[in-house]
Design an enzyme around this catalytic site. Structure first.
Site, short mmCIF file in Angstrom:
data_model
loop_
_atom_site.label_atom_id
_atom_site.label_comp_id
_atom_site.label_asym_id
_atom_site.label_seq_id
_atom_site.Cartn_x
_atom_site.Cartn_y
_atom_site.Cartn_z
N ASP A 202 43.72 42.63 48.56
CA ASP A 202 44.26 41.72 47.54
C ASP A 202 45.43 42.33 46.78
OD1 ASP A 202 42.57 43.59 46.36
OD2 ASP A 202 41.06 42.13 45.75
N ASN B 205 30.26 40.52 38.70
CA ASN B 205 29.86 39.12 38.90
C ASN B 205 29.66 38.80 40.39
OD1 ASN B 205 32.43 39.12 39.90
ND2 ASN B 205 33.23 37.52 38.54
N HIS C 134 31.81 39.43 42.83
CA HIS C 134 33.00 39.14 43.65
C HIS C 134 33.23 40.22 44.70
CE1 HIS C 134 35.95 41.16 40.55
NE2 HIS C 134 35.68 42.00 41.52
N GLU D 224 35.94 35.07 43.67
CA GLU D 224 35.10 34.98 42.48
C GLU D 224 33.94 34.00 42.75
OE1 GLU D 224 35.55 37.07 40.24
OE2 GLU D 224 37.64 37.26 39.57
C1 F6R Z 1 39.69 45.61 44.84
C2 F6R Z 1 38.79 44.49 44.90
C3 F6R Z 1 37.68 44.25 43.93
C4 F6R Z 1 36.93 45.52 43.53
C5 F6R Z 1 35.86 45.21 42.50
C6 F6R Z 1 35.18 46.46 41.97
O1 F6R Z 1 40.64 45.56 45.89
O2 F6R Z 1 38.97 43.70 45.76
O3 F6R Z 1 36.78 43.33 44.46
O4 F6R Z 1 36.35 46.11 44.66
O5 F6R Z 1 36.44 44.53 41.41
O6 F6R Z 1 36.10 47.20 41.22
P1 F6R Z 1 35.77 48.65 40.68
O7 F6R Z 1 35.71 49.54 41.86
O8 F6R Z 1 36.95 48.99 39.80
O9 F6R Z 1 34.49 48.56 39.95
#
Ligand code: F6R
Length: 253
Positions: free
Chosen positions: A77, A146, A148, A153
């Site tokens: 992303d 959450n 995702h 989301e």
């Molecule tokens: C990042 C991504 C997100 C993260 C998720 C966890 O490319 O796609 O889904 O993997 O938000 O983020 P952290 O590792 O910062 O807790």
């Protein structure tokens, strides 16, 4: 350590004592893939969770000669509106934490372009590039509080493709730690879809810390449902969940 047989209908769950040991396990999986398939296609993630894994891969490159010269990467992303030089763009993150420190050919590293003028057209091209590269051999994922995965989301469809999405309020708040304030966090992003992710041949989900325990439990133990996007991973035949004790602390396994 808990490890489940992939031939059974139980998920493959690896629990390590701490985040460093979990990161090392994931880095070893990636290194094995690169050594056995030098031209592999890797799916990469950003965020706090994979940083230690990337650090270990850099160490393996520098000290053990792990060779990335034929590897191709696709990231999950990118924020819409942030260019590669913006310090919070995911392109910048990837260069800082991995790509600038290994011998990968920059032309083989792909992230969605947050500055594309035709975002939807660009998203379709990104999908096409993954197909042309032969598909993703090994995809690294983190998980949001959450549920995702990438920026899919709650509510995202299990067959969604790369597209523009709105970030959830909770995600904006969590990611504000990387920006001067929550107001500066982009509200939209380009993300691989859940359907795109599920086409990867193998997936490794890395989650660390007790703060992720409930999200991990729901992903593994509740029925697959759009309210918790990570639960769709249950429909994939080859997912390994790599957890530290905190992230595993709510599992009934
Ligand atoms: C990042 C991504 C997100 C993260 C998720 C966890 O490319 O796609 O889904 O993997 O938000 O983020 P952290 O590792 O910062 O807790």
């Amino acid at each position: 350590m808990m490890s489940r047989d992939l031939r059974s209908d139980q998920p493959d769950v690896i629990v390590r004592s701490d985040a460093t040991a979990a990161a090392k396990f994931v880095a070893d999986r990636f290194a094995e893939t690169i050594r056995s398939l030098p031209q592999c296609v890797l799916g990469l993630a950003t965020g706090g969770t994979p940083i230690e894994t990337y650090r270990e891969l850099i160490r393996m490159h520098q000290e053990e000669g792990l060779d990335f010269s034929a590897v191709t990467t696709f990231n999950l992303d990118e924020y819409v509106g942030l260019g590669p030089d913006h310090p919070q763009s995911y392109r910048h993150f990837m260069r800082q934490h991995l790509l600038d420190h290994i011998n990968i050919d920059p032309s083989r590293t792909h992230l969605p372009d947050g500055l594309a003028t035709d975002l939807q057209g660009h998203a379709a091209e990104y999908e096409q590039q993954i197909v042309e590269a032969g598909g993703i051999d090994l995809q690294l994922l983190g998980i949001g509080h959450n549920g995702h995965i990438a920026f899919n989301e709650p509510g995202a469809a299990g067959d969604s493709r790369t597209r523009v999405v709105q970030l959830a309020e909770q995600t904006i708040e969590k990611n504000a730690r990387f920006f001067a304030s929550a107001d500066e966090v982009p509200r939209t992003a380009l993300t691989m879809g859940i359907g795109t992710i599920l086409e990867a041949k193998r997936i490794v989900m890395l989650a660390t810390g007790a703060g992720k325990a409930e999200a991990v439990r729901r992903a593994l133990e509740d029925p697959a449902d759009a309210d918790h996007p990570a639960s769709f991973l249950q429909t994939h035949a080859n997912v390994t969940y790599v957890l530290d004790q905190g992230a595993a602390s709510r599992l009934r396994l």
